[in-house]
Design an enzyme around this catalytic site. Structure first.
Site, PDB file in Angstrom:
ATOM      1  N   MET A  76       0.895  -1.067   0.139  1.00  0.00           N
ATOM      2  CA  MET A  76      -0.128   0.042   0.064  1.00  0.00           C
ATOM      3  C   MET A  76       0.737   1.238   0.036  1.00  0.00           C
ATOM      4  SD  MET A  76      -2.674  -1.768  -0.164  1.00  0.00           S
ATOM      5  CE  MET A  76      -2.713  -3.353   0.343  1.00  0.00           C
ATOM      6  N   ASP A 127      25.552  -8.127   7.189  1.00  0.00           N
ATOM      7  CA  ASP A 127      26.056  -9.192   6.204  1.00  0.00           C
ATOM      8  C   ASP A 127      27.458  -8.784   6.108  1.00  0.00           C
ATOM      9  OD1 ASP A 127      25.551 -11.209   4.125  1.00  0.00           O
ATOM     10  OD2 ASP A 127      26.004  -9.488   2.943  1.00  0.00           O
TER      11      ASP A 127
END
Length: 157
Positions: A76, A127
């Site tokens: 949305m 990461d």
């Protein structure tokens, strides 16, 4: 609870908010968050000695890319014209802090884009340094993404 939800129609189906009648305005949102890391990892980031490469440059690219693609990952969320993205890092004694500022001219705000930039930037840092952060059991006892929030929102009408 509101009598009417903006993202649900009369049948209970999800819908985007119609912003078609709203006037365009210059908008800015700034979000911030941090990733808590070990002292040795922070020193490696600061000295650009992380095995995977330049942590902050890679995280900056990830943050900007995430800002530009927020509408694809947040249901949305309107696709908005991004006019500027600024990404800043602070490497402290216990954490790396990222601040992402997003600017647009449009009919809806850019808070979600700023938040998406922060969360992705922090995920990229994780990461890049996860090998440094793992303990002997392969766990991350000291590593934590924390305190993600919108710190500024402006609308110039």
């Amino acid at each position: 609870m509101p009598e009417e939800f903006t993202h649900v129609d009369e049948d209970g189906d999800a819908q985007m908010v119609d912003v078609g009648d709203k006037a365009e305005s210059q908008r800015r949102a700034v979000a911030r968050g941090q990733i808590r890391l070990t002292e040795s990892t922070l020193a490696a980031i600061d000295a650009d000695e992380v095995e995977k490469g330049d942590v902050l440059t890679t995280a900056r690219i990830g943050a900007i890319q995430a800002v530009k693609h927020t509408w694809e990952t947040v249901p949305m969320c309107h696709q908005i014209p991004i006019t500027n993205v600024e990404v800043e890092f602070t490497v402290g004694d216990a954490a790396v802090e990222i601040t992402v500022a997003v600017e647009t001219v449009g009919k809806t705000g850019c808070e979600m884009e700023a938040l998406e930039g922060v969360t992705t930037g922090l995920n990229v840092v994780w990461d890049m340094v996860k090998a440094n952060e793992k303990d002997e059991d392969g766990e991350y006892p000291a590593t934590a993404i924390e305190d993600i929030r919108v710190v500024e929102k402006t609308v110039d009408r």
